[in-house]
Each structure stands twice: as C-alpha cells, then as structure tokens.
Design an enzyme around this catalytic site. Sequence first.
Site, short mmCIF file in Angstrom:
data_model
loop_
_atom_site.label_atom_id
_atom_site.label_comp_id
_atom_site.label_asym_id
_atom_site.label_seq_id
_atom_site.Cartn_x
_atom_site.Cartn_y
_atom_site.Cartn_z
N GLU A 94 1.58 9.27 -0.08
CA GLU A 94 2.63 8.45 0.64
C GLU A 94 3.12 9.34 1.81
O GLU A 94 3.69 10.19 1.75
CB GLU A 94 3.70 8.30 -0.50
N HIS B 278 -1.07 5.44 0.86
CA HIS B 278 0.28 4.36 0.79
C HIS B 278 1.11 4.87 1.91
O HIS B 278 0.91 6.08 2.36
CB HIS B 278 1.25 4.48 -0.48
#
Length: 296
Positions: free
Chosen positions: A165, A106
């Site tokens: 992330e 992500h």
Amino acid sequence: MASLNRVVVVGGTHGNEKTGVQLIHRLQNNPQELTRESFTAQTLLANEAAIARNCRYLEQDLNRCFTDELLSEAAANKEQALAQAINRQFGPKGPDSKTEWMIDLHTTTANMGITLVVQQHDPIALDMAHYVQQKLPEAVIFYENNTSAADPFLCSVARHGFLIEVGPIPQGLLRWEIFEQTRQALSHSLDFIERLDAGEIDLESPREAEVFQFVEKLHLPRNTAGEISGMVHPDLQDKDYHQLKPGEPLFILDTGQTIPFDGPEPVHVAFVNEAAYYDQAYGLSIMRKRSLSWKH
C-alpha cells in the site's frame, strides 16, 4: 519454472487505484520483470468492471469479500460473486490453495508512504515484509493478527498473502513516484520468493521487527441524522504513524470546535483521512506500535 510455486500479482482490487492497474499493464508487456529463476509470476486485474468505471467497487468492497463465511454463502452482489470466482480460480482459500503467494497492489490517499500489510500471523509473510523493509528502510509494516477464516482480503486466497500500500495519492490518478515505489516494493518481494526457493533465507533464526498493529477504526463526528459533521483536525492531518496522546486534537467540528482524543493511553494513527473510508464515515485507524517476534 516450478509449477508448485505459483505467484500471482494483483492490481485493480479497487478499481480507482490506478497505480496497481498501470503496473500490471507494464508487467504484462514486460514479462521478464515477473520472471525469476524458479518461477514466473502471473497477473490478475481483479475487479475489471470497477476499473472500467474508475470507482472503488460496484456494490461492495471486493477486498472485504474473502472471509470464509462470504465465500461459502450465496453471493448477494457482484463483488461477492467475483470473490467466489477468484477463490475457485486461485484457491480454494486455506492450506490446500493452489496459489502459494498472492501480492496485492494498493494505494491510499493517506500520507503512509510504503506500507507492507500482513493480515495474519504468517511467519513467511512476515519474513517477506522484513526483507522488503531491509531493502526499503522507509517502509512500514502494518500488522493485523487475523485468523484465516476472518481475513477478508483478496490475497488471503493464497497460502501466503501480502499487500503493498503506497501513498499519498488521490483516487483515480497516477504519479510516477508512487508507481516507482510500488514497483520497487514488488520487485523486492519477488526477489524474496526467489531467495526463499534457493534456500538463501535462514528460516531457523528468529526474527524481530517494529510493526504497527491495527486496533480499530474511529468514525468521523456525525450528527443525529448520521451525517458527517466534522473532519480530521489539522494538527493530525498527514501525520500517519505518528503518536496521538490522550487530550490531543483528534477531530474538528464544522463549527470549529475541537474534539480531543479520549483514549486511555497513547496510540499511533494510520489511514488518516482516507478518502475510501468515507462511505462508512471512518476518519482514521488506531494502531499500536510494538516489537513483534516470530519464528518458524
């Protein structure tokens, strides 16, 4: 290659986060990067319809569709139906999942650097985060002590889920440094699995690491009609993982009036002014910095 050690690398859970999609394309064209002595990881582009439209999702955030409740009831929209199909292919979610590891890639618009997300108190997943952090000391461990049943993330379909992330980067764009940081974190994650398989990770020793534990999300200021009427205060912008003390500036109304933080004690912040959270008018996440210990 060991068939029981099934590893899946996921991109495009959010269709406008292009870094994971681009990295999956690279890996598909260079499968040696997915290969270790004991396994070869598979790849998955999770929400191809959203990828094609360069949007986060079509009807519902796919990465909120993997609770036991949503996986078991009749699908109400396209993402819920897709989640159930992914669960059938790679699960079923729970201890009997046929997927051992799922690593989901992500990006964020917030200034969070490399963040390693562990959604459940899973000692093996925490070991992976600890290992990657040792290789990339700038990485931060984001911890949320969810139950498996309540965990809504796609990677919870596997027995061990892990989310990488990286940011800041605008939605729908590629930047080399973000791509490369994601690639490095993934490569170290796959190395960890290989070392775990080879018995090179000491599971007998207790671990301890500094983590940021999720507490809650805070809404942006809104008027009586529910419309956003303010924004993150400039003193807080880009200050992800910094401390926020009671009385310090939190939001600023569009009139210029400052809204201070009124919590009872200092906290830390993350996902500050995350663009993806505007659909629900959230401005940031509140975290508690703590030393976390775990053992097997």
